[in-house]
Motif scaffolding. Sequence first.
Motif, short mmCIF file in Angstrom:
data_model
loop_
_atom_site.label_atom_id
_atom_site.label_comp_id
_atom_site.label_asym_id
_atom_site.label_seq_id
_atom_site.Cartn_x
_atom_site.Cartn_y
_atom_site.Cartn_z
N MET A 124 0.84 -1.20 0.00
CA MET A 124 0.00 0.00 0.00
C MET A 124 0.87 1.25 0.00
SD MET A 124 -2.93 1.00 2.75
CE MET A 124 -2.05 2.33 3.50
N VAL A 125 0.50 2.24 -0.80
CA VAL A 125 1.29 3.47 -0.82
C VAL A 125 0.90 4.33 0.37
CG1 VAL A 125 1.79 5.58 -2.11
CG2 VAL A 125 1.47 3.41 -3.32
N GLN A 126 1.89 4.73 1.13
CA GLN A 126 1.61 5.54 2.31
C GLN A 126 1.30 6.98 1.89
OE1 GLN A 126 4.64 5.47 5.51
NE2 GLN A 126 4.19 7.64 5.66
N PRO A 127 0.30 7.62 2.55
CA PRO A 127 0.04 9.02 2.20
C PRO A 127 1.26 9.88 2.52
CG PRO A 127 -1.29 8.31 4.09
CD PRO A 127 -0.57 7.10 3.57
N ARG A 128 1.41 11.00 1.83
CA ARG A 128 2.56 11.87 2.06
C ARG A 128 2.12 13.11 2.82
NH1 ARG A 128 7.01 11.55 0.58
NH2 ARG A 128 7.39 13.76 0.19
N PHE A 129 2.96 13.51 3.76
CA PHE A 129 2.62 14.64 4.60
C PHE A 129 3.70 15.71 4.47
CE2 PHE A 129 0.57 10.96 6.37
CZ PHE A 129 -0.72 11.42 6.60
N VAL A 130 3.27 16.95 4.58
CA VAL A 130 4.24 18.05 4.49
C VAL A 130 4.02 19.01 5.65
CG1 VAL A 130 4.49 17.94 1.99
CG2 VAL A 130 2.73 19.42 2.98
N ARG A 131 5.03 19.77 5.93
CA ARG A 131 4.93 20.78 6.99
C ARG A 131 4.15 21.99 6.45
NH1 ARG A 131 9.78 22.16 10.82
NH2 ARG A 131 8.79 23.70 12.09
N PRO A 132 3.20 22.53 7.24
CA PRO A 132 2.46 23.69 6.73
C PRO A 132 3.40 24.89 6.54
CG PRO A 132 1.48 22.85 8.76
CD PRO A 132 2.79 22.13 8.58
N THR A 133 3.08 25.74 5.59
CA THR A 133 3.84 26.98 5.39
C THR A 133 2.90 28.14 5.69
OG1 THR A 133 3.13 27.23 3.12
CG2 THR A 133 5.11 25.90 3.48
N PRO A 134 3.43 29.36 5.77
CA PRO A 134 2.53 30.49 6.02
C PRO A 134 1.42 30.61 4.99
CG PRO A 134 4.83 31.14 6.26
CD PRO A 134 4.84 29.75 5.74
N SER A 135 1.65 30.08 3.77
CA SER A 135 0.62 30.21 2.74
C SER A 135 -0.37 29.02 2.74
CB SER A 135 1.26 30.36 1.37
OG SER A 135 2.13 29.27 1.16
N SER A 136 -0.18 28.05 3.66
CA SER A 136 -1.12 26.91 3.70
C SER A 136 -2.49 27.39 4.16
CB SER A 136 -0.63 25.85 4.70
OG SER A 136 0.65 25.41 4.36
N PRO A 137 -3.57 26.72 3.69
CA PRO A 137 -4.90 27.11 4.15
C PRO A 137 -4.99 26.99 5.66
CG PRO A 137 -4.98 25.29 2.55
CD PRO A 137 -3.55 25.58 2.83
N SER A 138 -5.65 27.97 6.30
CA SER A 138 -5.71 27.90 7.76
C SER A 138 -7.12 28.15 8.26
CB SER A 138 -4.75 28.92 8.37
OG SER A 138 -5.19 30.21 8.03
N SER A 139 -7.34 27.78 9.51
CA SER A 139 -8.63 28.05 10.14
C SER A 139 -8.65 29.52 10.55
CB SER A 139 -8.78 27.16 11.37
OG SER A 139 -7.86 27.59 12.33
N GLY A 140 -9.78 29.96 11.11
CA GLY A 140 -9.91 31.36 11.53
C GLY A 140 -8.81 31.80 12.47
N ALA A 141 -8.35 30.88 13.34
CA ALA A 141 -7.34 31.26 14.35
C ALA A 141 -5.93 31.26 13.76
CB ALA A 141 -7.41 30.27 15.50
N GLY A 142 -5.83 31.08 12.46
CA GLY A 142 -4.51 31.11 11.83
C GLY A 142 -3.79 29.77 11.92
N GLU A 143 -4.45 28.75 12.48
CA GLU A 143 -3.81 27.43 12.55
C GLU A 143 -4.17 26.64 11.30
OE1 GLU A 143 -5.80 26.17 16.00
OE2 GLU A 143 -4.09 26.56 17.31
N PRO A 144 -3.30 25.74 10.88
CA PRO A 144 -3.66 24.95 9.71
C PRO A 144 -4.91 24.13 10.01
CG PRO A 144 -1.39 24.58 10.36
CD PRO A 144 -2.02 25.37 11.44
N ASN A 145 -5.79 24.07 9.06
CA ASN A 145 -7.03 23.33 9.27
C ASN A 145 -6.75 21.87 8.91
OD1 ASN A 145 -9.68 22.92 9.80
ND2 ASN A 145 -10.38 23.58 7.78
N SER A 146 -6.02 21.19 9.79
CA SER A 146 -5.54 19.86 9.43
C SER A 146 -5.92 18.82 10.46
CB SER A 146 -4.02 19.90 9.29
OG SER A 146 -3.54 18.60 9.07
N SER A 147 -6.16 17.61 9.97
CA SER A 147 -6.47 16.49 10.88
C SER A 147 -5.23 15.70 11.22
CB SER A 147 -7.45 15.53 10.20
OG SER A 147 -8.49 16.23 9.63
N ASN A 148 -4.07 16.15 10.74
CA ASN A 148 -2.85 15.36 10.89
C ASN A 148 -1.84 16.06 11.78
OD1 ASN A 148 -3.78 13.51 8.78
ND2 ASN A 148 -3.53 15.33 7.51
N LEU A 149 -1.22 15.27 12.64
CA LEU A 149 -0.21 15.82 13.54
C LEU A 149 1.12 15.11 13.30
CD1 LEU A 149 -2.18 15.91 16.92
CD2 LEU A 149 -1.79 17.81 15.32
N TYR A 150 2.17 15.88 13.39
CA TYR A 150 3.52 15.34 13.35
C TYR A 150 3.98 15.27 14.80
CZ TYR A 150 8.64 15.76 12.74
OH TYR A 150 10.00 15.60 12.80
#
Length: 347
Positions: free
Chosen positions: A1-27
């Motif tokens: 199975m191919v593992q999903p790929r994850f990247v570190r958010p950048t300032p231009s990544s989509p974010s929630s209202g509080a400026g945090e990345p709107n992501s379900s994934n944690l490193y």
Amino acid sequence: MVQPRFVRPTPSSPSSGAGEPNSSNLYAANCGPAVGLSHDAIAAAFCAFGEVNGVYPADESGVRVIVSFADPFSAKSALEALSGRPCPDLGGRTLHIRYSLLQLPSQVNECVPVSLSSSDLNIPGLFLLPDFVNAEEEKQLLAAVDTQPWIGLAKRRVQHYGYEFCYGTRNVDTKNHLGELPPFVSPVLERISLFPNLDYDPASLKLDQLTVNEYPSGVGLSPHIDTHSAFEDCIFSLSLAGPCIMEFRRYSASTWKVASTTTDEEEKPDTSTCIKKALYLPPRSMLLLSGEARYAWNHYIPHHKIDKVKDKVIRRSPRRVSFTLRKVRNHPCRCEFPQYCDSQQQT
Ligand SMILES: O=C(O)CCC(=O)C(=O)O
Ligand SMILES: [Fe+2]
């Protein structure tokens, strides 16, 4: 199975209202199989905050993972509760947690035109020599490494000769000499000494470290600059068994950071300020990275099964084996690129 790929958010990544990345994934760093914590144990600790879809290795270290939740709220709760505090369910270890973003395949397949010749790239110090070894020599080199034991990493296998390359620090232990390079590479070393354009410090050419990488189809290598303090100027890479694309990236404002080179979680400095060029590496070709190409450009093998070269679609073969030959450095690096140089980094 191919593992999903994850990247570190950048300032231009989509974010929630509080400026945090709107992501379900944690490193999460400082936990993993290498310290006796299985992915199941980590999932069990994190599922106190919501449904966990999966736990994946973030890199080859065995101490960094990606925890993928079913929703961003659970991820946020886990991050707030667990980061920077000892976690009783994980042997009392203090985890360092941040958001991580799932990288979609369409984003992986960004189109950088692929050149067939290194001179087209116009990167000083980059040279590609096709047909550096012939088909018979290729067969013999592959047969030789296949009689030796492989070390399994998360997605590829490696062998180290001369000095072991340590993926945790991206450096070598100069006090631990494993011995001379094996006789099967002698013809390659001899031919390297005849390489054109070799107007280098001879110390740089007494190659004493070999890493053999075996990549299955679709497996690549995260963007990195080989640690300046670890190796001298000239880095040679011989491609065998299959082709690949190597992409070169020059970031305008980059600093040396060990974390950015150890992880499969591809760190993404702002790519809008990044120049990208790509080169097709055919089997049996030799690549030389030196000078600016070695010290200032990240090299990267995209994780594709199919590459587009000019107008042709090229399917990666089931296996690519590379021989990376380097000279271990015994003194600090004094290159002209201090912004990328761990030896010259002011902390
Ligand atoms: O596989 C290759 O050609 C490159 C390997 C590489 O960049 C490395 O080992 O640092
Ligand atoms: Fe490299």
